[in-house]
Design an enzyme around this catalytic site. Structure first.
Site, PDB file in Angstrom:
ATOM      1  N   HIS A 199     -23.657   1.358  35.399  1.00 12.62           N
ATOM      2  CA  HIS A 199     -23.416   0.828  34.056  1.00 12.62           C
ATOM      3  C   HIS A 199     -24.165   1.614  32.992  1.00 12.62           C
ATOM      4  CE1 HIS A 199     -21.667  -2.247  36.557  1.00 12.62           C
ATOM      5  NE2 HIS A 199     -20.811  -2.313  35.562  1.00 12.62           N
ATOM      6  N   GLU A 441     -10.777  -6.063  42.602  1.00 16.00           N
ATOM      7  CA  GLU A 441     -11.824  -5.075  42.852  1.00 16.00           C
ATOM      8  C   GLU A 441     -12.454  -5.238  44.226  1.00 16.00           C
ATOM      9  OE1 GLU A 441     -14.746  -5.402  39.711  1.00 16.00           O
ATOM     10  OE2 GLU A 441     -14.689  -7.575  39.729  1.00 16.00           O
ATOM     11  N   ASP A 465     -15.473  -0.884  41.529  1.00 14.88           N
ATOM     12  CA  ASP A 465     -15.869  -1.661  42.709  1.00 14.88           C
ATOM     13  C   ASP A 465     -14.873  -1.503  43.840  1.00 14.88           C
ATOM     14  OD1 ASP A 465     -18.363  -2.879  42.145  1.00 14.88           O
ATOM     15  OD2 ASP A 465     -17.372  -4.088  40.632  1.00 14.88           O
ATOM     16  N   CYS A 512      -8.933  -1.151  34.714  1.00 19.74           N
ATOM     17  CA  CYS A 512     -10.024  -1.078  33.745  1.00 19.74           C
ATOM     18  C   CYS A 512     -11.250  -0.384  34.316  1.00 19.74           C
ATOM     19  CB  CYS A 512     -10.369  -2.459  33.207  1.00 19.74           C
ATOM     20  SG  CYS A 512     -10.955  -3.581  34.471  1.00 19.74           S
TER      21      CYS A 512
HETATM   22  C1  PEP Z   1     -14.796  -2.167  38.021  1.00 21.70           C
HETATM   23  O1  PEP Z   1     -15.403  -2.571  39.013  1.00 21.70           O
HETATM   24  O2  PEP Z   1     -14.000  -1.202  38.052  1.00 21.70           O
HETATM   25  C2  PEP Z   1     -15.027  -2.792  36.712  1.00 21.70           C
HETATM   26  C3  PEP Z   1     -14.298  -2.462  35.667  1.00 21.70           C
HETATM   27  O3  PEP Z   1     -16.042  -3.682  36.622  1.00 21.70           O
HETATM   28  P1  PEP Z   1     -17.581  -3.255  36.506  1.00 21.70           P
HETATM   29  O4  PEP Z   1     -17.669  -1.772  36.354  1.00 21.70           O
HETATM   30  O5  PEP Z   1     -18.143  -3.970  35.339  1.00 21.70           O
HETATM   31  O6  PEP Z   1     -18.149  -3.727  37.804  1.00 21.70           O
HETATM   32 MG    MG Z   2     -16.427  -4.438  38.904  1.00 20.19          MG
END
Ligand code: PEP
Ligand code: MG
Length: 588
Positions: A199, A441, A465, A512
């Protein structure tokens, strides 16, 4: 190991995590204790600085002896042994010698030379797999911190502090560090740890801060104030760049800016393929500060609002009223476009929602996402009510993270229904037809997408994920970064399966995860039938332009071939071939 380039250049190679170029001196921060101010000194000041160092040691020794005798009075001999050990650390000959030599070698102030020597020493100790030794680092840090407090400063010195523009070099940075970074001063960052899908990297991309991760040994080896170029495109940190290298990078920056401004000019254009297939490009956001760049980017909505970032800075989840204010602001500003608000996805590499009694052995397989929300119904209820309240101010959808099966969907929807009934009886306005979607995911959800689809209004594939769980490679662990392949045949089969199950049940599927913003893969994702790509705000214009350059029919034929392909590289090559053919100028 760094490489040597032309003239005196030293080149560190890591993993590119956020594109862009930064040209500035480096600032190095270590783990454990904070860096003192740093400034250059002249040859004739060396002796004065060495003396300041000796004085700081003297003052510290007097304090430690005093502490020792106070403790002896209070508790007898046993406990006061701690400070004896501290005096020994303080007077360690090899440390003292190294600091005295580092001052003339670096031509930097004494406290920074001391900090750098101690930081190297501590880093080396932290890397020894002996728990006893590692525990001793706390004592050494304590002594070092005390010495640093005992330096006296005099005169007019030029200090490099956080107010100067710099490239930050650190062992690791938390998402909260990236979110609170002063972007006028931190032009880019490089870390030893971290990965492209952490992140921290996602935030760097969102803010357009160039970043490189996985730079082994950087914190130990790199000397603060060294001139540098950070290349977030290829993952390099170049120290002491030659005039030719500087020139080359300045030209590259100008060329990238030209591409950027021609893309910006297209930001309002429809994202439709050459054969007329429309694809929605929306943006992912973590914090409200990202709204201005999102609006400038031409994004047609927010495809993922990561609400767990409300927990940044160690804060608790805000109450319903505060959440409703934040969500309503996002909904109002983005209207008439849809904002998909994802309920809390705490845990994993993100902040926990509450302190855990025991650390989890496998945080990514543990208490995160919808599991936490369902276990804390009062908190879940507050968040859902806040999302519903915001739906009166614009177009809002709700989405649940980390869904692994039907019962989680039923329980979550049940909570939404109860909240709707409550608000209705309280006379609070909201949108009863608010779409409810889920993240795909977890491989279980992708495999059972046909069972989940009839229950929801849309799917959003979280490839960050989905990849890590499918190939069993931690998304933030650089040691397995090589295995983390978005085009692994298993991953693309799961994506295809999800899109097909959605279509068969009359619902749309978006992506996403970070894969959606990788324009090398736009032909593949488009060809497989995805209907929305939600990407970091900086990637929106590029992804839009990539879509406008492609033909859906050609991408579909290529993706059919890719789905029969047995190797990740083969699949990537097929997609890349179309990307090169249609928009080579957009590729980094
Ligand atoms: C993902 O896992 O691709 C996602 C968009 O969620 P995050 O990156 O917040 O885990
Ligand atoms: Mg995720």
């Amino acid at each position: 190991m760094p490489k040597t380039g032309s003239e005196n250049e030293i080149i560190y190679e890591g993993i590119p995590a956020s594109p862009g170029i930064a040209i500035a001196p480096v600032h190095v921060i270590a783990r454990g204790f904070s860096a003192p101010e740093i400034y250059e000194i002249k040859e004739e000041d060396v002796e004065r600085e060495q003396l300041r160092f000796k004085q700081a040691l003297e003052i510290t020794k007097r304090q430690l002896i005093e502490l020792q005798s106070r403790l002896e009075d209070l508790s007898g001999d046993n406990e006061s042994g701690i400070f004896e050990a501290h005096v020994m650390i303080l007077e360690d000959r090899s440390v003292v010698e190294r600091v005295l030599q580092a001052i003339p070698r670096r031509l930097q102030n004494a406290e920074y030379a001391y900090y750098a020597v101690m930081q190297n020493f501590l880093e080396a100790m932290r890397r020894i797999p002996d728990p006893y030794l590692r525990e001793r680092t706390a004592d050494i840090e304590d002594v070092a911190q005390r010495v640093l407090r005992n330096f006296t400063t005099e005169g007019d010195v030029r200090i490099m502090g956080p107010e100067d523009q710099h490239v930050l070099v650190a062992y690791d940075l938390a998402p909260s560090d990236a979110a609170s970074m002063n972007r006028r001063h931190v032009l880019g960052f490089a870390t030893e740890q971290g990965s492209v899908n952490s992140h921290t990297a996602i935030l760097a991309r969102a803010f357009g801060i160039p970043a490189v991760v996985g730079l082994d040994g950087a914190v130990i080896d790199i000397i603060a104030l060294t001139p540098s170029i950070l290349d977030g495109y290829t993952g390099k940190l170049i120290l002491f760049p030659s005039p030719e290298t500087l020139e080359r990078y300045r030209n590259l920056t100008l060329a990238k800016e030209r591409v950027r401004s021609s893309l910006d000019a297209m930001s309002g254009a429809a994202t439709e393929t050459t054969d007329g297939r429309a694809l929605k490009v929306s943006a992912n956001i973590e914090i409200v500060d990202e709204l201005p760049p999102v609006k400038r980017s031409g994004a047609k909505g927010i495809g993922l609002y990561r609400t767990e970032f409300l927990l940044l800075n160690g804060e608790e989840m805000p109450d319903e009223k505060r959440q409703a204010e934040v969500y309503s602001k996002v909904a109002t500003e983005m209207a008439p476009h849809t904002v998909i608000i994802r309920t809390l996805d705490a845990g994993g590499d993100k902040l926990p929602v509450e302190p855990l009694t025991d650390p989890e052995p496998n945080p990514f397989l543990g208490w995160r996402g919808i599991r936490v929300s369902l276990a804390r119904p009062a908190m879940f209820r507050e968040q859902i009510r806040a999302v519903l309240r915001a739906s009166a101010y614009g177009k809002v959808a709700i989405m649940f993270p980390m869904i692994s099966g039907l019962s989680e969907v039923w329980r979550s929807k049940d909570m939404v229904r109860r909240c709707m009934d409550e608000l209705e009886s309280e006379g609070v306005p909201f949108d009863r037809s608010l779409p409810i979607g889920i993240m795909i995911e977890v491989p279980a959800a992708a495999i059972c997408a046909d069972l989940l689809a009839p229950e929801v209004d849309f799917f959003s594939i979280g490839t960050n994920d989905l990849i890590q769980y499918t190939v069993a490679a931690d998304r933030v662990n650089p040691h397995v970064a090589d295995l983390y392949r978005p085009t692994h045949p298993a991953v693309i089969r799961l994506i295809k399966r999800t899109i097909d199950a959605g279509r068969d049940n009359g619902i749309w599927t978006g992506i996403c995860g970070e894969m959606a913003g990788d324009i090398r893969l736009t032909p593949l994702l488009l060809g497989m039938g995805v209907e929305e790509l939600s990407v970091g705000p900086q990637q929106v214009p590029r992804v839009g332009q990539a879509i406008r350059s492609l033909s859906h029919a050609e991408c579909a034929a290529m993706s059919d071939e890719a789905l029969r392909c047995s190797r990740s590289q083969g699949i990537l090559d097929l997609s890349l071939e179309l990307a090169h053919r249609h928009y080579a100028e957009l590729l980094d």
